[in-house]
Enzyme design. Structure first.
Site, PDB file in Angstrom:
ATOM      1  N   HIS A   4      72.760  53.325  81.588  1.00 16.15           N
ATOM      2  CA  HIS A   4      71.446  53.065  82.193  1.00 16.15           C
ATOM      3  C   HIS A   4      71.364  53.846  83.505  1.00 16.15           C
ATOM      4  O   HIS A   4      71.458  53.277  84.584  1.00 16.15           O
ATOM      5  CB  HIS A   4      71.334  51.551  82.447  1.00 16.15           C
ATOM      6  CG  HIS A   4      69.969  51.086  82.800  1.00 16.15           C
ATOM      7  ND1 HIS A   4      69.737  49.936  83.511  1.00 16.15           N
ATOM      8  CD2 HIS A   4      68.747  51.599  82.531  1.00 16.15           C
ATOM      9  CE1 HIS A   4      68.439  49.757  83.668  1.00 16.15           C
ATOM     10  NE2 HIS A   4      67.825  50.754  83.084  1.00 16.15           N
ATOM     11  N   ARG A  36      60.672  42.626  79.625  1.00 15.92           N
ATOM     12  CA  ARG A  36      61.729  42.361  78.665  1.00 15.92           C
ATOM     13  C   ARG A  36      62.039  40.874  78.644  1.00 15.92           C
ATOM     14  O   ARG A  36      61.893  40.189  79.641  1.00 15.92           O
ATOM     15  CB  ARG A  36      62.995  43.154  79.010  1.00 15.92           C
ATOM     16  CG  ARG A  36      62.914  44.613  78.572  1.00 15.92           C
ATOM     17  CD  ARG A  36      64.193  45.369  78.879  1.00 15.92           C
ATOM     18  NE  ARG A  36      64.386  45.501  80.314  1.00 15.92           N
ATOM     19  CZ  ARG A  36      65.198  44.781  81.049  1.00 15.92           C
ATOM     20  NH1 ARG A  36      65.959  43.858  80.491  1.00 15.92           N
ATOM     21  NH2 ARG A  36      65.299  44.972  82.337  1.00 15.92           N
ATOM     22  N   LYS A  80      65.736  51.009  75.070  1.00 14.99           N
ATOM     23  CA  LYS A  80      66.883  50.142  75.373  1.00 14.99           C
ATOM     24  C   LYS A  80      67.632  49.747  74.103  1.00 14.99           C
ATOM     25  O   LYS A  80      68.854  49.623  74.113  1.00 14.99           O
ATOM     26  CB  LYS A  80      66.421  48.883  76.104  1.00 14.99           C
ATOM     27  CG  LYS A  80      65.549  49.146  77.310  1.00 14.99           C
ATOM     28  CD  LYS A  80      66.252  49.920  78.396  1.00 14.99           C
ATOM     29  CE  LYS A  80      65.361  50.005  79.627  1.00 14.99           C
ATOM     30  NZ  LYS A  80      65.913  50.680  80.751  1.00 14.99           N
ATOM     31  N   TYR A 101      55.692  44.977  74.453  1.00 16.42           N
ATOM     32  CA  TYR A 101      56.131  45.530  75.741  1.00 16.42           C
ATOM     33  C   TYR A 101      57.252  46.558  75.593  1.00 16.42           C
ATOM     34  O   TYR A 101      58.185  46.357  74.799  1.00 16.42           O
ATOM     35  CB  TYR A 101      56.583  44.407  76.696  1.00 16.42           C
ATOM     36  CG  TYR A 101      57.228  44.979  77.929  1.00 16.42           C
ATOM     37  CD1 TYR A 101      56.431  45.559  78.921  1.00 16.42           C
ATOM     38  CD2 TYR A 101      58.604  45.055  78.070  1.00 16.42           C
ATOM     39  CE1 TYR A 101      57.010  46.162  80.026  1.00 16.42           C
ATOM     40  CE2 TYR A 101      59.200  45.655  79.169  1.00 16.42           C
ATOM     41  CZ  TYR A 101      58.392  46.200  80.146  1.00 16.42           C
ATOM     42  OH  TYR A 101      58.967  46.811  81.233  1.00 16.42           O
ATOM     43  N   ASP A 117      66.144  57.156  83.442  1.00 16.04           N
ATOM     44  CA  ASP A 117      66.527  55.828  82.938  1.00 16.04           C
ATOM     45  C   ASP A 117      67.812  55.796  82.116  1.00 16.04           C
ATOM     46  O   ASP A 117      68.556  54.834  82.201  1.00 16.04           O
ATOM     47  CB  ASP A 117      65.371  55.258  82.098  1.00 16.04           C
ATOM     48  CG  ASP A 117      65.478  53.753  81.876  1.00 16.04           C
ATOM     49  OD1 ASP A 117      65.859  53.042  82.821  1.00 16.04           O
ATOM     50  OD2 ASP A 117      65.175  53.291  80.763  1.00 16.04           O
ATOM     51  N   SER A 149      66.987  47.627  86.542  1.00 16.28           N
ATOM     52  CA  SER A 149      65.562  47.909  86.354  1.00 16.28           C
ATOM     53  C   SER A 149      64.787  47.591  87.643  1.00 16.28           C
ATOM     54  O   SER A 149      65.058  46.596  88.308  1.00 16.28           O
ATOM     55  CB  SER A 149      65.005  47.041  85.227  1.00 16.28           C
ATOM     56  OG  SER A 149      65.695  47.318  84.038  1.00 16.28           O
ATOM     57  N   CYS A 159      64.716  49.096  90.532  1.00 16.17           N
ATOM     58  CA  CYS A 159      65.411  49.273  91.819  1.00 16.17           C
ATOM     59  C   CYS A 159      65.284  50.715  92.325  1.00 16.17           C
ATOM     60  O   CYS A 159      66.068  51.155  93.151  1.00 16.17           O
ATOM     61  CB  CYS A 159      66.885  48.911  91.697  1.00 16.17           C
ATOM     62  SG  CYS A 159      67.196  47.149  91.568  1.00 16.17           S
ATOM     63  N   ARG A 198      53.121  49.385  84.297  1.00 17.31           N
ATOM     64  CA  ARG A 198      53.875  50.619  84.042  1.00 17.31           C
ATOM     65  C   ARG A 198      52.987  51.823  83.805  1.00 17.31           C
ATOM     66  O   ARG A 198      51.833  51.690  83.382  1.00 17.31           O
ATOM     67  CB  ARG A 198      54.740  50.418  82.784  1.00 17.31           C
ATOM     68  CG  ARG A 198      55.777  49.305  82.899  1.00 17.31           C
ATOM     69  CD  ARG A 198      57.073  49.840  83.395  1.00 17.31           C
ATOM     70  NE  ARG A 198      58.027  48.809  83.775  1.00 17.31           N
ATOM     71  CZ  ARG A 198      59.321  49.066  84.008  1.00 17.31           C
ATOM     72  NH1 ARG A 198      59.790  50.279  83.884  1.00 17.31           N
ATOM     73  NH2 ARG A 198      60.136  48.100  84.393  1.00 17.31           N
TER      74      ARG A 198
HETATM   75  O1  SAT Z   1      60.929  47.940  79.712  1.00 15.67           O
HETATM   76  S1  SAT Z   1      62.085  48.738  79.952  1.00 15.67           S
HETATM   77  O2  SAT Z   1      63.274  47.992  79.534  1.00 15.67           O
HETATM   78  O3  SAT Z   1      62.009  49.946  79.182  1.00 15.67           O
HETATM   79  C1  SAT Z   1      62.204  49.120  81.587  1.00 15.67           C
HETATM   80  C2  SAT Z   1      63.348  48.484  82.244  1.00 15.67           C
HETATM   81  O4  SAT Z   1      63.338  47.262  82.395  1.00 15.67           O
HETATM   82  O5  SAT Z   1      64.287  49.190  82.642  1.00 15.67           O
HETATM   83 MN    MN Z   2      65.682  50.897  82.724  1.00 17.01          MN
END
Ligand code: SAT
Ligand code: MN
Length: 592
Positions: A236, A79, A216, A207, A283, A258, A260, A375
């Site tokens: 989140h 991101r 998001k 991405y 998530d 993110s 963690c 990922r």
């Molecule tokens: O790339 S994402 O934003 O979906 C994953 C994350 O950073 O939580």
């Molecule tokens: Mn996330």
């Protein structure tokens, strides 16, 4: 791929969507327009096309049936928070937590980028629904994209296609998301949100969090604004079910920044005998007050977009089983057997392979084979411990909410809030060391309230007030208990104090027993901590010193922590709710 007559059918289903698609096509000039129906055959056909075109690599059909590998542009791996904007009429509404641009200027800037950007490409129309199609709490969007990779990921992560378009037609409204990978030039990359018009424009990245607009962008940034207005919450958070040996079940939601360990916790295999964890989401949680006054949580997604490195049979056996088929891997190592590999996969590295950038790689090359933010995208339905209620249109009632982050010192393993306001204070002061999930330096402490700093679509001070308001929206005893957890404590020598992963079930057990009123705690200046005997550490062979360090108050560290929170709060320029100022003052008073 499906044939033309079917496109005509989809395109004729909703005039508003069709008109918008036409308008976008005029601007972006695609070679063709394709409406996605979301069928399995469409998914398979698209995958075949991309494989034939070498945009995707098929994996070994024996070990990873139906799986493919994708490699991104080397600059497009995470991101981009510095390029992510919330565009509201008043700057104040976006708050100090968002980059802001006036909507008019933002549209002009983005439309200039989109002009002609799809020449020679296919424009895919992706209608999708966040949440079960039949849930009154679900919200729909349409993503227009020129990335087939995005289409495949949306198919795994959302309820996409025909049924979503039907629902959009019933609802009479949808979030407009326009996306193009553009030329992947980091100088021409922006993710813009227009919460007042329910629209998103994203350019220059393929991405996940930048490009899968249901995730998001819609389910957090746009949804958080809608939720504030309508009296619910878009968070989140993972959602899990925890069943005790006696068969008593509780649902928990947990917010961590993110990378963690949300995915690991969400589908954890408890080491404590007789305890069971079932997964509802890893998530995002949409939470509202249910008819009985309790808070109900629903996962709007249908898949997991998890961090690969560190995911192993040991750290997360259920994830390993989930991505064993029909999954997409992005930016990991390809082995000579056409399997995937990454650092800390728990499998010996191949003698040689191809790294995430497509270069020949050997374990002794001195560089990582997989990108740290590589990922897997995998269907939730394949998770061996998926909860039977994960698609319940009403969601599930929460017994507890957890906050956490990566904190090498000061913050104890688990800490229970005195009450809702104290819990909101805990959430508002969440801090964590940064990770590879966002571009920038990893490993520095930053405040990340509710793990929502990158995702809250409006002024965070108003968001805090919204959280506080739930004490008035229902009876206090119906609200979930709030906890702050920290799996990431280290000793002076930098060694982890807590084993984490499946052993975190010991902490969940204490929480569960607290909720039921059976576990002991001690009231301390920072919250209710487990008494030394209340936390089940049997069989862990922990030294008394380590166990003590994990559950004791470090007054000097906490005084510093309180100062740091005060400095953070100051950013909100007098907009901070009084209840939180009081919480901070009370904490400082209790610390002496
Ligand atoms: O790339 S994402 O934003 O979906 C994953 C994350 O950073 O939580
Ligand atoms: Mn996330």
């Amino acid at each position: 791929m499906a044939t033309a007559p079917q496109h005509v059918t989809l395109a004729s289903m909703n005039r508003d969507v069709a008109a918008w698609v036409e308008e976008v096509a005029k601007l972006t000039q695609p070679q063709k327009v394709y409406w996605c129906d979301g069928s399995d055959s469409e998914f398979a056909a698209l995958k075949r096309e991309l494989v034939a075109d070498k945009q995707l690599l098929p994996l070994n059909p024996q070990s990873f049936p139906g799986c493919v590998l994708s490699r991104s542009h080397p600059s497009d791996v995470a991101r981009v928070e510095h390029l992510t904007f919330v565009c509201t009429k008043n700057k104040e509404d976006a708050g100090p937590n968002n980059h802001w641009l006036a909507p008019k200027q933002a549209h002009a800037q983005m439309d200039a980028l989109f002009a002609g950007c799809m020449q020679g490409r296919t424009l895919y129309v992706v209608p999708y629904c966040m949440g079960p199609i039949d849930s009154p709490f679900s919200r729909c969007g349409v993503e227009i994209t020129d990335s087939a990779y995005v289409v495949l990921n949306m198919q795994l992560m959302t309820r996409m296609g025909h049924a979503a378009l039907e629902r959009i037609t019933r609802d009479g409204t949808f979030v407009r998301g326009l996306h193009s990978t553009g030329d992947l030039n980091p100088e021409r990359r922006f993710i813009m949100h227009f919460p007042e018009e329910l629209s998103i424009k994203s350019f220059g990245s393929g991405y996940g969090g930048n490009a899968l607009l249901g995730k998001k962008c819609l389910a957090l940034r746009i949804a958080s604004v809608v939720a504030k207005r309508e009296g619910w919450m878009a968070e989140h958070m993972l959602i899990l079910g925890l069943t005790s040996p006696a068969g008593k079940k509780h649902y928990l939601a947990a917010a961590f920044p993110s990378a963690c360990g949300k995915t690991n916790l969400a589908m954890m295999l408890p080491t404590l005998p007789g305890w069971k964890v079932t997964c509802l989401g890893d998530d995002i949680a949409w939470i509202r007050v249910g008819k009985d006054g309790r808070l109900y949580a629903m996962n709007p997604e249908t898949g997991f977009f998890g961090v690969a490195p560190g995911t192993s049979q040991k750290s997360n056996p259920n994830a390993v089983a989930t991505f064993a088929r029909n999954s997409i891997f992005t930016n990991v190592v390809l082995t000579p057997d056409e399997d995937v590999w990454w650092e800390e996969m728990g499998v010996a590295a191949p003698a040689k392979g191809v790294d995430w950038e497509g270069k020949e790689w050997t374990p002794d090359s001195g560089r990582k084979g997989a990108h740290p933010n590589s990922r897997f995208t995998a269907p939730a339905s394949q998770c061996p411990v998926i909860d039977s209620d994960w698609q319940n249109p009403e969601g599930v009632p929460l017994s507890a909410i957890l906050f956490g982050g990566r904190r090498p010192n000061t913050i104890p393993l688990v800490n229970e809030a005195f009450d809702w306001e104290h819990g909101v204070f805990m959430g508002s002061s969440c801090g964590s060391e940064t990770t590879a999930a966002a571009l920038g330096q990893a490993g520095v402490l930053r405040r990340d309230p509710f793990a929502m700093l990158p995702f809250c679509g409006y002024n965070m001070a108003d968001y805090f007030a919204h959280w506080l308001s739930f004490a008035q929206r229902t009876e206090r005893n119906k609200l979930p208990r709030v906890y702050f957890v920290n799996w990431f404590r280290k000793d002076a020598g930098g060694k982890w104090l807590w084993p984490g992963y499946g052993e975190n079930s010991r902490v969940l057990k204490w929480i569960c027993e607290r909720v039921e009123g059976s576990a002991k705690s001690q009231r301390t200046p920072i919250g209710n901590l487990p008494t030394p005997d209340a936390l089940d550490t049997s069989g862990l062979n922990m030294s008394n010193g380590d166990a003590e360090a994990l559950t004791a108050v470090d007054p000097a560290g906490w005084k510093k922590e309180a100062e740091d929170i005060a400095a953070y709060y100051a950013k909100f320029n007098g907009k901070l709710p009084a209840a939180l100022k009081n919480q901070l003052a009370e904490l400082q008073r209790r610390l002496g």
